[in-house]
Scaffold this active site. Structure first.
Site, mmCIF file in Angstrom:
data_model
loop_
_atom_site.group_PDB
_atom_site.id
_atom_site.type_symbol
_atom_site.label_atom_id
_atom_site.label_comp_id
_atom_site.label_asym_id
_atom_site.label_seq_id
_atom_site.Cartn_x
_atom_site.Cartn_y
_atom_site.Cartn_z
ATOM 1 N N ASP A 267 -39.588 91.139 56.945
ATOM 2 C CA ASP A 267 -40.155 91.038 58.287
ATOM 3 C C ASP A 267 -39.184 90.278 59.171
ATOM 4 O OD1 ASP A 267 -41.934 91.119 60.436
ATOM 5 O OD2 ASP A 267 -42.790 89.176 59.892
ATOM 6 N N TYR A 268 -39.005 90.753 60.386
ATOM 7 C CA TYR A 268 -38.217 90.020 61.371
ATOM 8 C C TYR A 268 -39.155 89.008 62.031
ATOM 9 C CZ TYR A 268 -34.098 93.083 61.272
ATOM 10 O OH TYR A 268 -32.966 93.749 60.904
#
Length: 204
Positions: free
Chosen positions: A40-41
């Site tokens: 996940d960013y």
């Protein structure tokens, strides 16, 4: 037929094992041949917004590695970051992401203990602290009214005709679509980042 029977039976067994598996369990049995990666960013929408708006305050907060929601609460409530309460941070978080969706004063009042009037003051203070975001939001709305679409980094266009309809009349559909133009602009770029960077993940 005799050779296909075991294959059919195996398919049924696989199907029933899938529908009976515990929640969030893997679809196929774990083996040492493959690894599952979940990535996940962190706060990618707000990072993209900082880049697009070039708001110096938001950019500086990310560069310093600050808790972006606590930083926003500190600015809006005029307290030190160390003195930001969990409730202050929660309200700031709602506004940080709400700006992408055109969150209104009434919308804030529905998600917090603030009244609509206090919500309006909060929005005014927020944009006062982040003038670059306000400029960007207004520019996106103007672009959509004139061109009818928002565009991603790779040139993909998302047409929003409802906004142009509203721009050419004093009533009718489009207010909700207009409030979400920033969201579509930012998320379009986020999807481009995911699509282009994910295949390049380091296999090590």
């Amino acid at each position: 037929v005799s050779r296909s029977a075991p294959r059919s039976a195996a398919c049924y067994l696989l199907f029933f094992s899938m529908i009976r598996r515990p929640p969030r369990s893997p679809l196929f049995p774990y083996t040492t041949l493959f690894r599952s990666l979940s990535a996940d960013y962190s706060q990618i929408e707000l990072r993209v917004l900082a880049h697009l708006s070039q708001d110096p305050t938001l950019l500086d907060a990310f560069r310093q590695g600050l808790d972006i929601h606590a930083s926003t609460a500190s600015l809006v409530y005029e307290v030190a970051i160390a003195d930001v309460t969990s409730e202050m941070r929660r309200v700031a978080k709602i506004m940080n992401f709400g700006v992408l969706y055109g969150l209104s004063a009434y919308g804030i009042s529905q998600q917090t203990d603030l009244s609509p009037d206090d919500g309006a003051k909060f929005i005014e203070t927020y944009f006062g602290m982040y003038p670059g975001i306000k400029t960007y939001v207004d520019s996106v709305k103007t672009q959509v009214k004139e061109a009818g679409y928002v565009e991603t980094l790779l040139g993909r266009r998302r047409y929003i005709p409802e906004v142009q309809c509203r721009a050419s009349s004093t009533s009718g559909p489009g207010s909700d679509a207009e409030s979400r133009t920033t969201s579509r602009s930012v998320h379009g770029r986020c999807s481009t980042i995911w699509a282009t960077r994910s295949p390049r993940a380091d296999p090590s």
